[in-house]
Design a protein around this motif. Structure first.
Motif, PDB file in Angstrom:
ATOM      1  N   CYS A  62       0.825  -1.201   0.000  1.00  0.00           N
ATOM      2  CA  CYS A  62       0.000   0.000   0.000  1.00  0.00           C
ATOM      3  C   CYS A  62       0.858   1.250   0.000  1.00  0.00           C
ATOM      4  CB  CYS A  62      -0.913  -0.001   1.207  1.00  0.00           C
ATOM      5  SG  CYS A  62      -1.905   1.482   1.327  1.00  0.00           S
ATOM      6  N   THR A  63       0.497   2.192  -0.872  1.00  0.00           N
ATOM      7  CA  THR A  63       1.249   3.428  -0.971  1.00  0.00           C
ATOM      8  C   THR A  63       0.537   4.596  -0.332  1.00  0.00           C
ATOM      9  OG1 THR A  63       0.201   3.898  -3.064  1.00  0.00           O
ATOM     10  CG2 THR A  63       2.289   2.711  -3.134  1.00  0.00           C
ATOM     11  N   CYS A  65      -2.468   5.866  -1.485  1.00  0.00           N
ATOM     12  CA  CYS A  65      -2.985   6.729  -2.542  1.00  0.00           C
ATOM     13  C   CYS A  65      -4.454   7.076  -2.337  1.00  0.00           C
ATOM     14  CB  CYS A  65      -2.783   6.089  -3.906  1.00  0.00           C
ATOM     15  SG  CYS A  65      -3.831   4.654  -4.129  1.00  0.00           S
ATOM     16  N   THR A  66      -5.117   6.443  -1.393  1.00  0.00           N
ATOM     17  CA  THR A  66      -6.520   6.712  -1.009  1.00  0.00           C
ATOM     18  C   THR A  66      -7.562   6.406  -2.086  1.00  0.00           C
ATOM     19  OG1 THR A  66      -6.663   9.040  -1.671  1.00  0.00           O
ATOM     20  CG2 THR A  66      -5.782   8.582   0.526  1.00  0.00           C
ATOM     21  N   CYS A  68      -8.826   3.541  -2.720  1.00  0.00           N
ATOM     22  CA  CYS A  68      -9.806   2.614  -2.161  1.00  0.00           C
ATOM     23  C   CYS A  68     -10.808   3.373  -1.301  1.00  0.00           C
ATOM     24  CB  CYS A  68      -9.110   1.524  -1.361  1.00  0.00           C
ATOM     25  SG  CYS A  68      -8.021   2.127  -0.078  1.00  0.00           S
ATOM     26  N   CYS A 110      -7.849  -0.440  -6.213  1.00  0.00           N
ATOM     27  CA  CYS A 110      -6.444  -0.323  -5.837  1.00  0.00           C
ATOM     28  C   CYS A 110      -5.535  -0.648  -7.016  1.00  0.00           C
ATOM     29  CB  CYS A 110      -6.132  -1.268  -4.681  1.00  0.00           C
ATOM     30  SG  CYS A 110      -4.398  -1.200  -4.219  1.00  0.00           S
ATOM     31  N   PHE A 112      -2.309  -1.074  -6.911  1.00  0.00           N
ATOM     32  CA  PHE A 112      -1.057  -1.740  -6.516  1.00  0.00           C
ATOM     33  C   PHE A 112      -1.289  -3.129  -5.926  1.00  0.00           C
ATOM     34  CE2 PHE A 112      -0.604   2.835  -6.081  1.00  0.00           C
ATOM     35  CZ  PHE A 112       0.445   3.060  -6.947  1.00  0.00           C
TER      36      PHE A 112
HETATM   37  S1  SF4 Z   1      -5.899   1.953  -3.119  1.00  0.00           S
HETATM   38 FE1  SF4 Z   1      -4.396   0.407  -2.560  1.00  0.00          FE
HETATM   39  S2  SF4 Z   1      -2.513   1.501  -2.446  1.00  0.00           S
HETATM   40 FE2  SF4 Z   1      -4.114   3.053  -2.442  1.00  0.00          FE
HETATM   41  S3  SF4 Z   1      -4.484   3.414  -0.285  1.00  0.00           S
HETATM   42 FE3  SF4 Z   1      -5.901   1.851  -0.894  1.00  0.00          FE
HETATM   43  S4  SF4 Z   1      -4.851  -0.055  -0.457  1.00  0.00           S
HETATM   44 FE4  SF4 Z   1      -3.323   1.537  -0.406  1.00  0.00          FE
END
Ligand code: SF4
Ligand code: SF4
Lengths: 187, 370, 371
Positions: A62-63, A65-66, A68, A110, A112
């Motif tokens: 997880c980076t 990036c919000t 999700c 997501c 990633f």
């Molecule tokens: S979309 Fe994936 S990478 Fe981005 S915050 Fe959510 S879990 Fe983390």
């Protein structure tokens, strides 16, 4: 005379029904004695979440990036970023599964593969606070999640299908109908 | 034919069934050995009891009550298992071996439950009703001949006694329906009266035709009459329809599907015993199962030669035959849907009553030509 | 207690069937006035399951509305997914790839089978044949297993997306599906002997709750209720969506209009669904399952309307876009709500046992009625 005919045919219809219920006495049972034995769950089953942990570089996928969070319809996820910017990583990641619909939208959002769903389905509890999963219980070594093959059906179904196909093939060899599952015309 | 999902394949093993049957048979064998035990050692006690009629009656009553309660435990387990197997389930599995003690656990649970009486209920009536239902079903066991010797009291008018006593349980059912002050219960109670009263008519007529052929009203007498041939084999043209009518009527008498209108779950929630809980509910339940066993026993007495049979002890024969009839009743119950009230009534008055009238005439002719 | 004086004058009693009652299948309350066993009048009281879904849609982006449609008709949630996704696609001018369309149809028909099996099970229990419940659920279990392998959920699938579907068929799905269809046809044939032909069952259903074609049309009935009354109306034929125009199937129509007709329509529809699924498996092309989608989906200002044939009838969504990422207004036209409205006209004069038979034959789902 009509009444007698009606009575007789009615009686025969009861006998036909009783033949079926009687035959079911000796058939295989479908019960799964749940707490003692568990049903086989399909690989795609949408259960408890994990945040895969990349052992190679010792970081979560997880980076922060919000995406999700934006995808979730019911505001399940809250996170605290570690560094500034879009891909700074996360300090904390919390999911309140009491509000979650297990709809899969966050996983799809997501980019990633940093949030995944497992087949763990025993999530009921009598305490609302237990439904809030912190990062420590969500993060997991990546190996287990990475190995999962989402593109199969559950092993039990596959086994049953294979067994039937084998049976049909055996019947075909002994002069029965050819193809295992030739599409039948609807009755 | 394979069916069911592979992951949960659970065939009934023949050994399992065999073991169940052999346990049942063993219990019956022990029971049938009871008359041959060295009872003379107890002679001082028994003669003491026998000297006082009241004491004697009490001892008999206690034995009958215990027997009914015990038999219900086994019977309920059987019913659940059969229902489960017919419905592709496994039935009770958790308490005891294959759930044998499940009924005991349920009984304990019912004993411990809170006894709720609705605020506006007619309290005396509400409290009395379960016993009004339970006592008649106990009383009927008094004249049921398990063997020629093992019968509570061999009344010369046994058949009449059975009919009159079992009819009184209607009172209890209606008391429950009325006393609960619940609209569902009331509807169930009214349905019960209509059903039980109407189905008593063909039942009485059919029993009369058997009585006419046997020439006696004593239940033991009816059985000894069948020494050579069971009734159903002796007069097949007469007795097979008679047995069918009898079976249908008893199904209605004990409120079993397709005649479970008084307690129709999908319509009246639970019918006349909707408001009952705890031990009071258990009494209704017990009465129903006792009735069921009794009706099956009566059918065996009337049509299948009671305890008569070669090889096995008499009590074993009787119990085995009764179990077969009970099984038939369960089988019907778990196959058929429920009738509507008007269909139920018109079936009784337009089909069963004329048919049983015709039977009586036929029985009279057969009796004369004998 | 409404109109106590009148009920006393008429010597009738009022009984609340529900909201906690074994046969209302959810939280429906029927206020029936009884004269003995006969119904004098009936008033359905709804709203116990109201969640304000239409308002919730307005506060969420287009994609986020889909999981909520799972909670409308929970017996056939894929049809709800499909209906709202079609509305969204029409708003944004999207077109799902052909393979996705086939898979959508396949799954919707599978879901139709599951839904009708629930109907069969609960309806048989309502009439008193408890054993059929277990037999129907045994088949439904296999159906749900397949759906689980495909979508990852057993009831709230959330599987259709605007512009396609999120995941392709898993390996081995086809074999499992063929197995299930074989079992289903066998089980249906068995059910014909056990239940459909049963004299008591027929006696309970034939001539009960008759809906004339005029009445069905006047109330806007659709689905099995309309087809049981002799109206040959099926959205899959009259306004084909997805790939239904390329598939061959019959629409069963019965003309008696009673409970038996509606029951028979549903039983026959399961066979037709099996037929459709087999064709889908055969004809399905390879290829993409998702069309190109913009990162943030903002359809142009406008409105769209979708019509689908859910197991209960015609399920439609009306959607208005104001150019923002959230819809401005969404309205669902749900068949159960329409059919429930027919009850007060159907019930007077029947017996109390028939209430259950009639209510069951409409096959309403309360999640869809209340929304
Ligand atoms: S979309 Fe994936 S990478 Fe981005 S915050 Fe959510 S879990 Fe983390
Ligand atoms: S599964 Fe759905 S509801 Fe649950 S966190 Fe993900 S997006 Fe939110």
């Amino acid at each position: 005379m009509n009444t007698i005919q009606d009575l007789f045919s009615g009686f025969m219809s009861f006998l036909r029904g009783m033949k079926i219920t009687g035959a079911n006495l000796g058939r295989d049972k479908t019960t799964v004695l749940y707490p003692y034995e568990k049903a086989d769950v399909a690989p795609r089953y949408r259960g408890l979440f994990v945040l895969p942990f990349n052992e190679a570089n010792g970081r979560l996928n997880c980076t922060g990036c919000t995406l999700c969070i934006q995808a979730c319809p019911t505001n399940v996820i809250t996170l605290t970023k570690l560094g500034a910017g879009k891909h700074g990583g996360i300090q904390d990641f919390q999911m309140d599964l009491g509000r979650c619909m297990f709809c899969n939208l966050c996983v799809e959002a997501c980019p990633f593969e940093a949030i995944e769903m497992t087949t763990q389905f025993e999530l009921a509890s009598t305490d609302r606070n237990v439904c809030v999963f912190p990062l420590t219980s969500l993060a997991q070594g990546g190996a287990a999640a990475a190995e999962k093959n989402y593109n199969t059906i559950s092993t039990a179904l596959a086994a049953e299908a294979a067994e039937k196909a084998a049976k049909a093939a055996a019947a075909g060899e002994s002069g029965g109908h050819g193809a295992a599952h030739a599409p039948k015309e609807g009755a | 034919m394979t069916s069911g999902i592979l992951r949960s394949r659970r065939p009934i093993r023949a050994a399992e069934v065999g073991l169940g049957i052999s346990i049942t048979v063993a219990i019956i064998a022990i029971a049938s050995a009871i008359p041959h035990l060295p009872w003379q050692l107890l002679k001082p006690l028994t003669s003491f009891v026998a000297r006082y009629p009241l004491l004697n009656a009490l001892a008999n009553a206690a034995m009958v009550a215990n027997f009914v309660a015990l038999q219900c435990l086994g019977f309920i387990w059987l019913e659940r298992k059969f229902a489960g197997w017919m419905q592709a389930r496994v039935g009770p599995m958790h308490v005891g071996w294959k759930g044998l003690l499940q009924t005991v656990a349920d009984a304990v649970k019912l004993l411990l439950k809170e006894d709720i009486v609705p605020t506006d209920a007619d309290k005396p009536l509400f409290a009395l009703a379960p016993y009004l239902v339970f006592v008649p079903s106990l009383l009927t066991f008094m004249v049921l001949p398990f063997t020629s010797a093992w019968v509570g009291y061999d009344l010369p008018l046994g058949a009449l006694f059975v009919l009159s006593i079992s009819t009184t349980s209607i009172l209890g059912v209606f008391a429950a329906g009325w006393g609960s002050n619940n609209k569902y219960s009331l509807l169930g109670g009214v349905r019960a009266i209509a059903q039980l009263l109407s189905y008593d008519v063909p039942l009485i007529l059919v029993m009369l035709s058997v009585v006419m052929l046997s020439g006696t009203m004593s239940l033991t007498g009816i059985v000894t009459q069948q020494e050579k041939l069971w009734n159903i084999a002796a007069h097949p043209l007469l007795m097979i329809p008679a047995f069918l009518i009898f079976l249908i009527c008893t199904l209605a008498e004990v409120n079993r599907a397709p005649f479970d209108l008084p307690e129709a779950e999908s319509e009246l929630v639970s019918g006349f015993h909707t408001e009952y809980s705890g031990m009071r509910f258990a009494f209704f339940f017990l009465a129903e199962f006792a009735n069921n066993f009794f009706s099956a026993g009566l059918a065996v007495t009337l049509f299948f030669g009671g305890w008569l049979g070669a090889g096995l002890p008499a009590a074993v024969w009787f119990t085995l035959k009764t179990l077969c009839v009970i099984f038939l009743m369960m089988w019907i119950r778990w196959t058929l849907p429920r009738l509507r009230i008007d269909q139920m009534m018109s079936f009784c008055w337009k089909v069963l009553v004329p048919a049983s009238m015709a039977l009586i005439c036929a029985a009279a002719i057969a009796g004369v030509s004998h | 207690m409404v109109n106590t004086a009148t009920t006393e004058q008429r010597h009738t009693v009022e009984v609340n069937l529900g909201p906690q009652h074994p046969s209302t299948h959810g939280v429906l309350r029927l206020l029936v006035e009884l004269d003995g066993e006969i119904i004098v009048s009936c008033r359905p009281v709804i709203g116990y399951l109201h969640r304000g879904l239409e308002k919730m849609f307005e506060k969420r982006s287009y994609k986020q509305t889909i999981p909520f449609t799972d909670r409308m008709d929970y017996c056939a949630s894929l049809n709800g997914n499909l209906a709202i996704c079609q509305a969204i696609e029409r708003l944004g001018g999207l077109q799902a790839p052909e393979r996705a369309q086939y898979i959508r149809v396949l799954l919707c028909e599978l879901n139709r089978i599951a839904s009708h099996l629930v109907f069969l099970a609960t309806y048989a229990t309502d009439i008193g044949a408890t054993t059929v419940f277990l037999y129907a659920f045994r088949e439904r279990e296999k159906c749900l297993d397949l759906m689980e392998c495909m979508t990852g959920a057993r009831l709230t699938y959330n599987y259709v997306r605007p512009g396609g579907i999120p995941q392709d068929l898993p390996d081995g799905f086809e074999n499992g599906l063929n197995c299930f269809l074989d079992d289903l046809l066998k089980a249906l044939e068995e059910n014909d002997r056990l239940l459909t032909g049963n004299r008591i069952f027929r006696g309970r259903l034939e001539g009960v709750g008759v809906v004339s074609p005029e009445m069905a049309a006047a109330y806007g009935a659709s689905g099995p209720v309309a087809r049981g009354s002799g109206l040959n109306y099926d959205v899959r034929k009259t306004a084909p969506y997805e790939v239904y125009d390329r598939l061959e199937f019959d629409v069963p129509v019965y003309h008696t209009g009673d409970c038996m007709a509606r029951y028979l329509v549903r039983i026959e529809e399961m066979r037709q669904s099996a037929r459709i699924i087999r064709q889908c498996l055969k004809d399905m092309p390879a290829g993409e399952i998702m069309c190109k989608m913009p990162k943030i989906f903002k359809p142009p200002i406008g409105q769209a309307f979708s019509r689908t044939e859910s197991p209960r009838g015609e399920l439609s969504f009306y959607m208005v876009s104001d150019g923002t990422p959230n819809p401005a207004r969404v309205h669902g036209r749900t068949p159960s709500f329409v059919h429930l409205g027919m009850l007060p006209a159907m019930l007077p004069g029947v017996k109390i046992a028939d209430v259950i038979a009639i209510l069951g034959s409409l096959d309403t789902v309360l999640g869809e009625v209340d929304r």
